[in-house]
Design an enzyme around this catalytic site. Structure first.
Site, PDB file in Angstrom:
ATOM      1  N   GLU A   1      39.326  29.011  41.326  1.00 25.55           N
ATOM      2  CA  GLU A   1      40.561  29.653  40.821  1.00 25.55           C
ATOM      3  C   GLU A   1      40.254  30.816  39.879  1.00 25.55           C
ATOM      4  OE1 GLU A   1      44.060  27.428  39.996  1.00 25.55           O
ATOM      5  OE2 GLU A   1      43.292  25.652  41.010  1.00 25.55           O
TER       6      GLU A   1
ATOM      7  N   ASN B   1      35.173  36.741  53.478  1.00 29.46           N
ATOM      8  CA  ASN B   1      34.594  38.032  53.121  1.00 29.46           C
ATOM      9  C   ASN B   1      35.285  38.726  51.957  1.00 29.46           C
ATOM     10  OD1 ASN B   1      32.609  38.015  55.225  1.00 29.46           O
ATOM     11  ND2 ASN B   1      34.245  38.472  56.677  1.00 29.46           N
TER      12      ASN B   1
END
Length: 379
Positions: free
Chosen positions: A363, A129
């Protein structure tokens, strides 16, 4: 900055090509189809020093710098991007975090096993989340005597199931406080620590991606990396190097897609001549080659600065942003040059196309890279 490949770079590139021909190419279609993570390949890569490229020799590593590291990732990714991704994640994230921030005792305990490829490493920051909003992570670590008790979950974790050890960042204070997160080293087999669902992915299918789940997982205090509360700050520094890894991954995919398209354009004949003779194709190839060259310069510049110990926050973000976007464009044009065959699994174009998109997401998304760059130029 030296733009000519060094002897070490040339040696590493040839070593990777030879290794790929013997141990990767014969199996990569099967790995992609079945989503098999070929752990044995990474043990072999460890024997070549490629699982500890940046680790000093005193800890069992190869002792090279980022320039050599970029070369290794790019060459691996030209062959099989999934292998390049897993090699990069192991080196720059889990191993890199321990190398940069762990105590001497922790380094001597874990780095030799990681650098040799005996152990495969995972790194847990992202949560279901939060995504880019890592500061609001919900995984907690509560001190209980000589242990921290972890509860929560991480997702999109490379080697989440097969990794032998993971560096995990958990919240030890209030939500939203950047000094309220702490990094822990957690070994596989620790009670309360298990892998969750394995993701069924568009691309990078031979690079394992799973959840990490913590249920009253007790981790000794001595497994804290650095100081309590420094985990998020450490993670941001680790990601500066990680962006160079993904830039190198992107560069390798783009080079692989370009070389395949270039070769095909010379072999494929239409109207009694190679399609490379047509301006519509040759101009695509010219654009692809130029953008790859620019991506290469940005990536190696960031790597060179990293080797010099300079701050690469902006440069690594620029390299990652540009190289990943170029990677997607080049892979897309590669499919176009192959035409109908580019849409089949009999040719490499569709694989590079599927694998490329991860580079603009993993990333730190392209949007996050722009945010990082904007902050540095607007100071």
């Amino acid at each position: 900055m030296e733009l000519v490949a060094t002897e070490n770079q040339t040696m590493i590139a040839q070593m990777v090509r030879d290794f790929g021909a013997a141990h990767i190419k014969p199996h990569m279609r099967e790995w992609d189809d079945t989503q098999e993570f070929p752990a044995a390949v990474f043990h072999k890569l460890g024997e070549l020093g490629l699982m500890g490229v940046l680790v000093p020799a005193e800890y069992g590593g190869a002792g090279f710098g980022y320039v050599e590291y970029v070369t290794a990732i790019a060459e691996l990714s030209k062959i099989d991007p999934s292998i390049g991704l897993s090699m990069a994640a192991h080196n720059s994230l889990c191993t890199g975090h321990i190398l940069q921030h762990a105590s001497e005792e922790q380094k001597r305990k874990y780095l030799p096993k990681l650098a040799s490829g005996e152990w495969i490493g995972a790194w847990g920051l992202t949560e279901p989340n939060t995504g880019s909003d890592a500061g609001n992570m919900r995984t907690t670590a509560v001190l209980d005597g000589d242990h921290y008790v972890l509860n929560g979950a991480k997702n999109f974790i490379t080697h989440g199931k097969s990794g032998n050890v993971a560096v995990v960042i958990a919240r030890t204070g209030e939500v939203g406080d950047s000094r309220a997160m702490t990094a822990f080293i957690i070994e596989r087999g620790t009670p309360g620590f298990e892998a969750g669902r394995k993701e069924d992915k568009l691309g990078m299918r031979a690079s394992e991606t799973t959840e990490l789940i913590f249920t009253d997982c007790r981790v000794p205090k001595e497994n804290v990396i650095g100081q309590v509360g420094d985990g998020f700050v450490q993670a941001l520094k680790v990601l500066d190097g990680g962006r160079i890894s993904i830039a190198a991954l992107s560069l390798g995919i783009a080079q692989g897609a370009f070389e395949a398209a270039l070769q095909y354009s010379k072999e494929r004949h239409q109207f009694n001549q190679p399609i490379s003779n047509f301006q519509g194709i040759s101009f695509k190839l010219a654009d692809m080659a130029t953008e790859i060259e620019a991506a290469s310069l940005l990536t190696y510049r960031a790597a060179d600065m990293k080797d010099q110990g300079l701050n690469v926050n902006r440069e690594s973000a620029m390299a990652k942003l540009y190289a990943s976007e170029v990677c997607v464009r080049v892979a897309n044009e590669g499919v176009q040059i192959f035409g109908g065959y580019g849409y089949t699994k009999d040719y490499p174009a569709e694989r590079f196309y599927r694998d490329s998109k991860l580079c603009t997401i993993g990333e730190g998304t392209s949007e996050i890279q722009k945010l990082v760059i904007a902050r540095t130029i607007l100071k």
